[in-house]
Motif scaffolding. Sequence first.
Motif, PDB file in Angstrom:
ATOM      1  N   VAL A  83       4.283 -16.668   8.652  1.00 31.00           N
ATOM      2  CA  VAL A  83       4.269 -16.138   7.284  1.00 31.00           C
ATOM      3  C   VAL A  83       2.986 -15.357   7.038  1.00 31.00           C
ATOM      4  N   PHE A  84       1.848 -15.975   7.349  1.00 28.27           N
ATOM      5  CA  PHE A  84       0.573 -15.313   7.109  1.00 28.27           C
ATOM      6  C   PHE A  84       0.358 -14.139   8.053  1.00 28.27           C
ATOM      7  N   GLY A  85       0.895 -14.244   9.263  1.00 21.83           N
ATOM      8  CA  GLY A  85       0.806 -13.131  10.197  1.00 21.83           C
ATOM      9  C   GLY A  85       1.558 -11.908   9.694  1.00 21.83           C
ATOM     10  N   MET A  86       2.719 -12.122   9.107  1.00 25.77           N
ATOM     11  CA  MET A  86       3.482 -10.995   8.596  1.00 25.77           C
ATOM     12  C   MET A  86       2.807 -10.394   7.363  1.00 25.77           C
ATOM     13  N   ILE A  87       2.245 -11.227   6.540  1.00 24.21           N
ATOM     14  CA  ILE A  87       1.500 -10.715   5.385  1.00 24.21           C
ATOM     15  C   ILE A  87       0.317  -9.867   5.863  1.00 24.21           C
ATOM     16  N   ALA A  88      -0.366 -10.334   6.904  1.00 25.71           N
ATOM     17  CA  ALA A  88      -1.475  -9.555   7.471  1.00 25.71           C
ATOM     18  C   ALA A  88      -0.974  -8.245   8.064  1.00 25.71           C
ATOM     19  N   ALA A  89       0.177  -8.287   8.724  1.00 27.24           N
ATOM     20  CA  ALA A  89       0.736  -7.059   9.306  1.00 27.24           C
ATOM     21  C   ALA A  89       0.993  -6.016   8.231  1.00 27.24           C
ATOM     22  N   ILE A  90       1.418  -6.454   7.068  1.00 23.54           N
ATOM     23  CA  ILE A  90       1.726  -5.523   5.974  1.00 23.54           C
ATOM     24  C   ILE A  90       0.448  -4.990   5.343  1.00 23.54           C
ATOM     25  N   PHE A  91      -0.454  -5.897   4.952  1.00 25.52           N
ATOM     26  CA  PHE A  91      -1.613  -5.491   4.159  1.00 25.52           C
ATOM     27  C   PHE A  91      -2.804  -5.014   4.985  1.00 25.52           C
ATOM     28  N   ILE A  92      -2.941  -5.489   6.205  1.00 20.79           N
ATOM     29  CA  ILE A  92      -4.092  -5.091   7.008  1.00 20.79           C
ATOM     30  C   ILE A  92      -3.731  -3.983   8.000  1.00 20.79           C
ATOM     31  N   ASN A  94      -0.773  -2.206   7.892  1.00 24.42           N
ATOM     32  CA  ASN A  94       0.157  -1.248   7.260  1.00 24.42           C
ATOM     33  C   ASN A  94       1.484  -1.104   8.013  1.00 24.42           C
ATOM     34  N   GLU A  95       2.022  -2.214   8.447  1.00 22.56           N
ATOM     35  CA  GLU A  95       3.311  -2.202   9.139  1.00 22.56           C
ATOM     36  C   GLU A  95       4.450  -2.329   8.129  1.00 22.56           C
ATOM     37  N   THR A  96       5.596  -1.794   8.493  1.00 25.91           N
ATOM     38  CA  THR A  96       6.796  -1.924   7.673  1.00 25.91           C
ATOM     39  C   THR A  96       7.599  -3.115   8.191  1.00 25.91           C
ATOM     40  N   VAL A  97       8.044  -3.958   7.272  1.00 23.32           N
ATOM     41  CA  VAL A  97       8.774  -5.166   7.655  1.00 23.32           C
ATOM     42  C   VAL A  97      10.204  -5.073   7.148  1.00 23.32           C
ATOM     43  N   PRO A  98      11.198  -5.153   8.051  1.00 21.64           N
ATOM     44  CA  PRO A  98      12.595  -5.078   7.627  1.00 21.64           C
ATOM     45  C   PRO A  98      13.034  -6.335   6.865  1.00 21.64           C
ATOM     46  N   ILE A  99      14.110  -6.200   6.148  1.00 17.02           N
ATOM     47  CA  ILE A  99      14.601  -7.276   5.279  1.00 17.02           C
ATOM     48  C   ILE A  99      14.950  -8.551   6.050  1.00 17.02           C
ATOM     49  N   TYR A 100      15.473  -8.412   7.266  1.00 19.70           N
ATOM     50  CA  TYR A 100      15.863  -9.621   7.994  1.00 19.70           C
ATOM     51  C   TYR A 100      14.645 -10.475   8.363  1.00 19.70           C
ATOM     52  N   ARG A 101      13.474  -9.868   8.501  1.00 19.07           N
ATOM     53  CA  ARG A 101      12.264 -10.670   8.737  1.00 19.07           C
ATOM     54  C   ARG A 101      11.857 -11.412   7.476  1.00 19.07           C
TER      55      ARG A 101
END
Length: 117
Positions: A83-92, A94-101
């Motif tokens: 969960v925190f890794g994906m939040i970091a991927a988005i905010f730090i 700048n990755e795009t995360v698909p809905i299924y993730r």
Amino acid sequence: MPLLFFLSILLGILLSACQVLLKIGLDQMGAFSWRWAYWSQIASNWWLIASGICFIHSSILWTYLLKNYPFSMVYPMISLCYVFGMIAAIFIFNETVPIYRWIGLALILAGCFLITK
């Protein structure tokens, strides 16, 4: 068990911070080499040192959790790192995360919540 959930969140944040700091530090490094200059650059990279500090603190917290809670409850809580890794991927990063993730993360959070009940 609210303490377990709180400490698991803290563990997830520490472990994710460790990986984020590691990636930032390694991104600043040149190409991998077995030369002394490369390894001395690693030893003086503050991002990598901070990553190590987070790892030490997360290891201490993990030891506490293993000692005081059932393994069948504590081990699945490590999945909060995703969960925190994906939040970091988005905010730090700048990755795009698909809905299924996002759906997967919602399931992870629901599972962690149920484990602490």
